[in-house]
Design a protein around this motif. Structure first.
Motif, PDB file in Angstrom:
ATOM      1  N   GLN A 146       0.826  -1.197   0.000  1.00  0.00           N
ATOM      2  CA  GLN A 146       0.000   0.000   0.000  1.00  0.00           C
ATOM      3  C   GLN A 146       0.864   1.252   0.000  1.00  0.00           C
ATOM      4  N   ARG A 147       2.012   1.182   0.672  1.00  0.00           N
ATOM      5  CA  ARG A 147       2.890   2.345   0.678  1.00  0.00           C
ATOM      6  C   ARG A 147       3.458   2.584  -0.728  1.00  0.00           C
ATOM      7  N   VAL A 148       3.792   1.485  -1.432  1.00  0.00           N
ATOM      8  CA  VAL A 148       4.272   1.625  -2.814  1.00  0.00           C
ATOM      9  C   VAL A 148       3.152   2.204  -3.682  1.00  0.00           C
ATOM     10  N   ALA A 149       1.918   1.733  -3.448  1.00  0.00           N
ATOM     11  CA  ALA A 149       0.785   2.220  -4.244  1.00  0.00           C
ATOM     12  C   ALA A 149       0.609   3.731  -4.034  1.00  0.00           C
ATOM     13  N   ILE A 150       0.839   4.170  -2.793  1.00  0.00           N
ATOM     14  CA  ILE A 150       0.739   5.608  -2.514  1.00  0.00           C
ATOM     15  C   ILE A 150       1.847   6.354  -3.254  1.00  0.00           C
ATOM     16  N   ALA A 151       3.065   5.795  -3.213  1.00  0.00           N
ATOM     17  CA  ALA A 151       4.186   6.430  -3.921  1.00  0.00           C
ATOM     18  C   ALA A 151       3.915   6.471  -5.420  1.00  0.00           C
ATOM     19  N   ARG A 152       3.305   5.395  -5.936  1.00  0.00           N
ATOM     20  CA  ARG A 152       2.993   5.362  -7.365  1.00  0.00           C
ATOM     21  C   ARG A 152       2.046   6.502  -7.739  1.00  0.00           C
ATOM     22  N   ALA A 153       1.012   6.683  -6.902  1.00  0.00           N
ATOM     23  CA  ALA A 153       0.048   7.751  -7.189  1.00  0.00           C
ATOM     24  C   ALA A 153       0.703   9.123  -7.059  1.00  0.00           C
ATOM     25  N   LEU A 154       1.555   9.285  -6.035  1.00  0.00           N
ATOM     26  CA  LEU A 154       2.208  10.582  -5.816  1.00  0.00           C
ATOM     27  C   LEU A 154       3.175  10.927  -6.944  1.00  0.00           C
ATOM     28  N   SER A 155       3.805   9.890  -7.521  1.00  0.00           N
ATOM     29  CA  SER A 155       4.787  10.114  -8.578  1.00  0.00           C
ATOM     30  C   SER A 155       4.187  10.835  -9.776  1.00  0.00           C
ATOM     31  N   MET A 156       2.868  10.744  -9.908  1.00  0.00           N
ATOM     32  CA  MET A 156       2.214  11.415 -11.032  1.00  0.00           C
ATOM     33  C   MET A 156       1.961  12.887 -10.694  1.00  0.00           C
ATOM     34  N   ASN A 157       2.397  13.337  -9.522  1.00  0.00           N
ATOM     35  CA  ASN A 157       2.163  14.695  -9.043  1.00  0.00           C
ATOM     36  C   ASN A 157       0.720  15.151  -9.249  1.00  0.00           C
ATOM     37  N   PRO A 158      -0.215  14.410  -8.625  1.00  0.00           N
ATOM     38  CA  PRO A 158      -1.631  14.748  -8.822  1.00  0.00           C
ATOM     39  C   PRO A 158      -2.030  15.961  -7.980  1.00  0.00           C
ATOM     40  N   ASP A 159      -3.162  16.572  -8.330  1.00  0.00           N
ATOM     41  CA  ASP A 159      -3.682  17.684  -7.547  1.00  0.00           C
ATOM     42  C   ASP A 159      -4.488  17.187  -6.351  1.00  0.00           C
ATOM     43  N   VAL A 160      -5.110  16.025  -6.537  1.00  0.00           N
ATOM     44  CA  VAL A 160      -5.919  15.450  -5.467  1.00  0.00           C
ATOM     45  C   VAL A 160      -5.568  13.978  -5.322  1.00  0.00           C
ATOM     46  N   MET A 161      -5.495  13.508  -4.080  1.00  0.00           N
ATOM     47  CA  MET A 161      -5.291  12.077  -3.868  1.00  0.00           C
ATOM     48  C   MET A 161      -6.602  11.469  -3.380  1.00  0.00           C
ATOM     49  N   LEU A 162      -7.024  10.367  -4.034  1.00  0.00           N
ATOM     50  CA  LEU A 162      -8.227   9.659  -3.604  1.00  0.00           C
ATOM     51  C   LEU A 162      -7.798   8.366  -2.921  1.00  0.00           C
ATOM     52  N   PHE A 163      -8.340   8.125  -1.736  1.00  0.00           N
ATOM     53  CA  PHE A 163      -8.021   6.885  -1.018  1.00  0.00           C
ATOM     54  C   PHE A 163      -9.298   6.088  -0.829  1.00  0.00           C
ATOM     55  N   ASP A 164      -9.336   4.870  -1.362  1.00  0.00           N
ATOM     56  CA  ASP A 164     -10.536   4.034  -1.234  1.00  0.00           C
ATOM     57  C   ASP A 164     -10.288   2.961  -0.180  1.00  0.00           C
ATOM     58  N   GLU A 165     -10.677   3.236   1.046  1.00  0.00           N
ATOM     59  CA  GLU A 165     -10.461   2.327   2.180  1.00  0.00           C
ATOM     60  C   GLU A 165      -9.057   1.717   2.142  1.00  0.00           C
ATOM     61  N   PRO A 166      -8.037   2.542   2.252  1.00  0.00           N
ATOM     62  CA  PRO A 166      -6.662   2.070   2.023  1.00  0.00           C
ATOM     63  C   PRO A 166      -6.163   1.078   3.069  1.00  0.00           C
ATOM     64  N   THR A 167      -6.824   0.992   4.213  1.00  0.00           N
ATOM     65  CA  THR A 167      -6.297   0.090   5.247  1.00  0.00           C
ATOM     66  C   THR A 167      -7.213  -1.100   5.506  1.00  0.00           C
TER      67      THR A 167
END
Lengths: 244, 555
Positions: A146-167
């Motif tokens: 999940q931490r890698v998945a977060i890094a993957r999303a951040l790498s795209m430098n998005p304006d908004v991060m969406l989390f769908d029940e991440p834990t």
């Protein structure tokens, strides 16, 4: 406050079953919005509608004031601005950790390999996964994935991060490491829309909490308002069930 | 880390390799495409090259044998000698095309060859589709039986009562069996090789043949006996004649007749005698006597020594056949897999919103379904006949045989592979698609970078299966005379009359090929899976501090 995402009269039906009924809500820049509610209340569907993984049955979404449901609007172009973190991680199985964080940058954002690698390493470092860049997803624990998945999303430098029940799919002892990363991100001023069952996280981190039940937004407000002074009966009942 | 960087791109590289390989092969094929063309300065003659002494296959150009088109072997025999004379008379270069008996007339009518000279008799039935020249050899019917068997003393048709008799399919030989009272008429067989095996093994008691073939069979195998009947079959004049088959109203007919007329009866008899003497089986026995080899070529018992002899004499022929088989199977599987991947991608495109696009996609999808259903639902051997001869008859396309073979195997494999790929794509977790879409990838990017690499890994065992099947199934392509392993083996067996031994050799070669391929694929699978362990980087690489990251975030 600058509105980033504005959802207007959104409705969603699966067949005849109406999952979302006339939803209106807004996400402002720099805000952390947590959506809570019992299972089946429609909160995950709402999130998936926001980045168009689900087709809307009715209503529309404005992104920075721009109607993305117009025919002229390119879905892929819109999604570039949103980072998505899934309950089931969904790391690309054919890529190792580093290239999971690079492939989107190279293919979608057309960054060079060097740029992409630099960016990927920054964010992998931020989530504490820089040591594992050569590992395959199948070799990681749930929390690591999940931490890698977060890094993957951040790498795209998005304006908004969406989390769908991440834990929700994690073993209890791994929930902490993921929530810690998310708190760090919130402290960095990232705009976040989080669907979660973690009431503690919502209380501590959210600027605004949205409570959903049976496809409608029942109540929204600051964590203080929702958790300590709920107005609606349904909110009270839900909080009593979950906090006890 | 340099090594790891490749991870993202190696799939694309691999596909690039495949394409460049494909391009090279296409160039190779088109390079030899011209070989089969009937140009104005050539006289292209079709024959079985397996009906000694009229025509046979040999590996050298001894005794005036002529190179077989598209093969490294040579054709010899009475037909070849006569064809050479006709070509010389026409002032053209003789080209021999080796074709199955049943493929001769289609090859002629579709313009792939200029003439048939294959010991063919000018029957009325055949005259309906093609023209014939004047007679160039006259024979009479004989029976070949087992020496020492129940019928080896027979002198009349009545003596064969109760015998199991057969003859070659689509020849008048088969119809005259009805003149023999009380015989059991067995199913007709494709060629003389099969009938000799059947006779040797006792499946039949005898087969009907013509004088030259009978002499040959008797000479080649000392357990066979040729029987010439005193009061023989009632045959039409035309049936025992042998003439050159030509297309209807051929401009060549007058010239050919003119040339044939100049060859005297005596010269024809000499040529036939030479052919009988020079045919491969006879030379073999003489060689044995000369070199003092202990093997008696006429000994009909099975022997290991025979296998050694067949391999040492025909090794190159077997290897060439195996090479062609492998080439067709490999290229066919690769192209088929590419077709499968392409169709798989098209068939999984999500429903577009626009009505026009949706209709277009629907039409494409139904066309693809039709393609898949047709090619999965009909035998490859039939497809080969329809495509190879049909394309020539209907569109005047003269396809190179090797190209046709690869084409047929490719589209056949493509039909199967597209279903395998579809299954492979369906088996990929929906989350992989969603994650790729969420990152902003479109359908093609999702397929290329995320889904297909995983599909390829998953379908590799099934692809290997297709490859192995293709290696074996190319044998049916002998119907369009591709010189693959089965076709070459038939030629070898037709020359040496050792069917079990020759096909045993082919059997071993087929197995070696499929077994090796299976092992190689297993090794590739292992490589694709990568190492089981990963290295944890101990020293943190140089990265920006979190504060800098924040700044970047705010940009």
């Amino acid at each position: 406050m600058e509105k980033i995402i504005e959802v207007k009269h959104l409705s969603k039906k699966f067949g005849t079953h109406e999952v979302l009924k006339d939803i209106d809500f807004t996400v402002n820049k720099g805000e952390v919005v947590c959506v809570i509610g019992s299972s089946g209340s429609g909160k995950s569907t709402l999130l998936r509608c926001v980045n168009l993984l689900e087709k809307l049955t009715g209503g529309t979404i404005l992104y920075q004031g721009d109607d993305i449901m117009k025919d002229t609007h390119n879905v892929e172009e819109y999604r570039k601005h949103l980072g998505m973190v899934f309950q089931q991680f969904n790391l690309f199985n054919n890529h190792d950790v580093l290239s999971n964080c690079m492939v989107g940058q190279i293919k979608v954002l057309k960054r060079t390999k060097e740029e992409a690698e630099q960016t990927a390493l920054e964010y992998l470092n931020l989530v504490g996964m820089a040591q594992y860049i050569h590992a395959k997803p199948s070799q990681l624990s749930g929390g690591q994935k999940q931490r890698v998945a977060i890094a993957r999303a951040l790498s795209m430098n998005p304006d908004v991060m969406l989390f769908d029940e991440p834990t929700s799919a994690l073993d209890p002892e791994m929930v902490g490491e993921v929530l810690k990363v998310m708190k760090d991100l919130a402290n960095l001023g990232l705009t976040m829309l989080v669907v979660t069952h973690e009431m503690g996280f919502a209380k501590e981190v959210a600027n605004r909490v949205v409570f959903m039940d049976q496809g409608v937004i029942v109540e929204e407000g600051t964590p203080e308002e929702i958790f300590n002074h709920p107005k609606e009966e349904r909110t009270k009942a839900f909080l009593k069930r979950t906090l006890d | 880390m340099g090594k790891k960087k490749e991870g993202v791109f190696d799939v694309r590289k691999k596909i690039g390799y495949l394409f460049s390989m494909f391009a090279v092969i296409v160039v190779l094929i088109s390079g030899c495409g011209g070989a089969g063309d009937s140009k104005d300065d050539t006289f292209v003659v079709g024959m079985e090259a397996g009906y000694a002494p009229f025509n046979w296959t040999q590996s050298t150009d001894a005794n005036g044998a002529v190179k077989i088109d598209g093969s490294a072997d040579y054709a010899g025999g009475y037909d070849v000698a006569l064809a050479q004379k006709v070509a010389d008379g026409l002032g053209k270069k003789l080209v021999i095309v080796k074709t199955e008996w049943d493929g001769l007339i289609p090859a002629l009518t579709s313009g792939k060859i200029d003439a048939v000279m294959a010991g063919m008799s000018p029957t009325d039935e055949r005259r309906q589709s093609i023209d014939f020249s004047e007679n160039y050899y006259k024979s009479h019917l004989v029976l070949v039986v087992k020496k020492g068997g129940a019928y080896d003393q027979a002198t009349s048709l009545q003596d064969f009562s109760g015998a199991k008799i057969t003859a070659q399919l689509n020849t008048f030989h088969y119809s005259v069996i009805d003149q023999m009272p009380g015989v059991v008429k067995e199913t007709a067989m494709d060629n003389f090789s099969s009938m000799r095996v059947a006779l040797q093994s006792g499946v039949i008691d005898g087969y009907i043949s013509e004088l030259p073939e009978g002499i040959t069979a008797e000479a080649a195998n000392n357990s066979f006996k040729m029987i010439e009947l005193e009061d023989g079959f009632q045959t039409a004049e035309e049936d025992t004649d042998t003439a050159v088959g030509l297309v209807k109203n051929s401009a060549l007919k007058a010239d050919v007749n003119q040339i044939l007329a100049e060859i005297s009866e005596e010269e024809r008899a000499d040529l036939m005698e030479a052919a009988i003497k020079n045919q491969p089986a006879e030379t073999d026995t003489e060689d044995d006597a000369d070199s003092g080899t202990v093997i008696d070529a006429k000994d009909s018992s099975l022997s290991f020594a025979w296998i050694v002899k067949i391999v040492s004499e025909n090794g190159p022929m077997f290897l060439r056949g195996a090479g062609v088989t492998l080439l067709i199977a490999l290229v066919g599987t690769i192209i088929g897999t590419l077709i499968g991947l392409l169709i798989g991608v098209i068939r999984t495109i999500p429903k577009p919103d626009s009505k026009v696009k949706r209709t277009l996609l629907k039409i494409i999808n139904s066309l693809l379904s039709i393609y898949i259903e047709i090619f999965r639902g009909t035998p490859m051997i039939v497809q080969a006949m329809v495509i190879y001869y049909g394309s020539a008859l209907a569109f005047g396309v003269d396809m190179n045989r090797l190209f046709a073979a690869i084409f047929i195997v490719s589209i056949n494999t493509g039909a199967y592979m597209s279903e395998i790929v579809r299954g492979g794509i369906l088996s990929i977790d929906k989350g992989q698609f969603e994650a790729a879409h969420a990152i902003g990838m479109n359908h093609l990017q999702t397929m290329k970078n995320v889904v297909l690499p995983q599909v390829m890994r998953n379908i590799l065992p099934a692809t290997g299966n297709e490859f192995v099947i293709n290696i074996k199934d190319t044998s049916v392509l002998n119907v369009i005379s591709v010189t693959e392993l089965y076709f070459q083996t038939k030629s070898v067996a037709g020359n040496n009359f050792r069917y079990f031994e020759s096909f045993f050799v082919a059997c071993v070669i087929y197995f070696i090929m499929t077994f090796t391929v299976t092992r190689i694929l297993r090794a590739i699978e292992k490589r694709l899976d990568g190492p089981e362990n990963y290295v944890v980087i101990q020293n943190q690489m140089q990265v920006q501090a979190v504060e800098n990251t924040v700044k970047r975030e705010e940009d």
